[in-house]
Design a protein around this motif. Structure first.
Motif, short mmCIF file in Angstrom:
data_model
loop_
_atom_site.label_atom_id
_atom_site.label_comp_id
_atom_site.label_asym_id
_atom_site.label_seq_id
_atom_site.Cartn_x
_atom_site.Cartn_y
_atom_site.Cartn_z
N TYR A 100 29.19 42.16 46.84
CA TYR A 100 30.38 43.00 46.62
C TYR A 100 30.25 43.80 45.33
O TYR A 100 29.64 43.33 44.37
CB TYR A 100 31.63 42.12 46.48
N PRO A 101 30.88 44.99 45.28
CA PRO A 101 31.06 45.63 43.97
C PRO A 101 31.92 44.73 43.08
O PRO A 101 32.88 44.12 43.55
CB PRO A 101 31.80 46.93 44.30
N VAL A 102 31.55 44.65 41.80
CA VAL A 102 32.30 43.81 40.86
C VAL A 102 32.77 44.69 39.70
O VAL A 102 32.02 45.49 39.17
CB VAL A 102 31.46 42.63 40.35
N VAL A 103 34.03 44.51 39.34
CA VAL A 103 34.68 45.37 38.35
C VAL A 103 35.38 44.51 37.31
O VAL A 103 36.06 43.55 37.66
CB VAL A 103 35.70 46.30 39.04
N SER A 104 35.20 44.86 36.05
CA SER A 104 36.02 44.28 34.99
C SER A 104 37.31 45.07 34.94
O SER A 104 37.31 46.28 34.67
CB SER A 104 35.29 44.37 33.64
N PHE A 105 38.43 44.41 35.22
CA PHE A 105 39.75 45.04 35.18
C PHE A 105 40.54 44.31 34.11
O PHE A 105 41.02 43.20 34.32
CB PHE A 105 40.41 44.97 36.54
N THR A 106 40.69 44.93 32.95
CA THR A 106 41.04 44.20 31.74
C THR A 106 41.99 44.94 30.84
O THR A 106 42.04 46.19 30.85
CB THR A 106 39.74 43.87 30.98
N MET A 107 42.71 44.19 30.01
CA MET A 107 43.53 44.79 28.96
C MET A 107 42.71 45.04 27.69
O MET A 107 43.20 45.66 26.75
CB MET A 107 44.73 43.90 28.66
N LEU A 108 41.49 44.54 27.67
CA LEU A 108 40.63 44.75 26.51
C LEU A 108 40.15 46.20 26.45
O LEU A 108 40.01 46.85 27.48
CB LEU A 108 39.43 43.81 26.57
N PRO A 109 39.84 46.70 25.26
CA PRO A 109 39.34 48.07 25.14
C PRO A 109 37.97 48.23 25.79
O PRO A 109 37.17 47.29 25.84
CB PRO A 109 39.25 48.30 23.62
#
Length: 231
Positions: A115-124
């Motif tokens: 699968y495509p993997v994505v970091s979805f984050t509140m971090l900058p």
């Protein structure tokens, strides 16, 4: 599970923020002959920064800014004014040098094979780039809430992330160790997976360790999640 991509919360779920920041605070404190419960200091620091960012809409700051400004208050609250300007900078920069949880990189690589993997984050974005390179983590994309200008758990953050991925929310599995994130994602139509991180807040334990019963997947570690998604 019929999904087309996986989105990962990153601070806490992927990164061991407590150990990295606590170690730096303790090291500098020891140099000044100061004795504190560094776990408590670290958690107060994290809690204050999170209170400043959660749900924000178009803020004129990001998490790096909060990590610097909140540090000033935390040091004052705990009688640590002896920390010099250079030392305060080292504490704030420790966020960019965090280690990933040991079970994450190999499991991510396995999941990314399917699968495509994505970091979805509140971090900058800059922070995620730094820690990803440091830990040998390869994402297909990084979506920081600072790019959206709306911070989780605001619904628009999740809907914009899905739109940028060109997927329906129901095609995306949101992975986190925090119910507030997963509950909001589920409310927007995402599938959800709770991965337990019992050491996220150090020896005191996480404030919300029990997964919501509506999660699609609950696992104790990333190896188990990878097995579940690739078997």
């Amino acid at each position: 599970m019929n999904i087309k991509a996986i989105a990962f919360d990153t601070g806490g779920t992927v990164l061991d923020w407590h150990s990295g920041v606590c170690h730096m605070l303790a090291e500098i404190g020891a140099a000044h002959g100061l004795d504190r419960d560094w776990h408590v200091v670290t958690n107060d620091y994290r809690r204050l920064a999170m209170q400043g960012i959660v749900g924000q809409v178009k803020p004129a700051f990001n998490m790096d800014d909060l990590h610097r400004s909140c540090l000033e208050q935390v040091l004052t609250d705990h009688g640590l004014q002896a920390f010099t300007g250079e030392e305060r900078g080292r504490v704030a920069d420790a966020w960019h040098r965090l280690s990933a949880w040991p079970d994450f990189p190999a499991a991510l690589a396995r999941m990314r094979s399917r699968y495509p993997v994505v970091s979805f984050t509140m971090l900058p974005l800059a922070l995620v780039v730094d820690v990803s390179r440091r830990n040998g983590i390869t994402w297909d994309a990084v979506i920081s809430c600072e790019m959206i200008a709306m911070y989780k758990p605001h619904p628009q953050a999740y809907m914009q992330a899905a739109s940028w991925m060109n997927l329906a929310p129901s095609d995306i599995l949101m992975v986190a160790c925090h119910n507030f994130d997963l509950n909001a994602a589920r409310g927007c139509g995402f599938r959800t997976a709770f991965v337990r991180r019992p050491q996220e807040w150090g020896p005191l334990g996480p404030p919300d360790p029990t997964p919501h019963p509506d999660c699609d997947i609950v696992v104790d570690d990333f190896a188990a999640l990878a097995q579940r998604l690739t078997e």
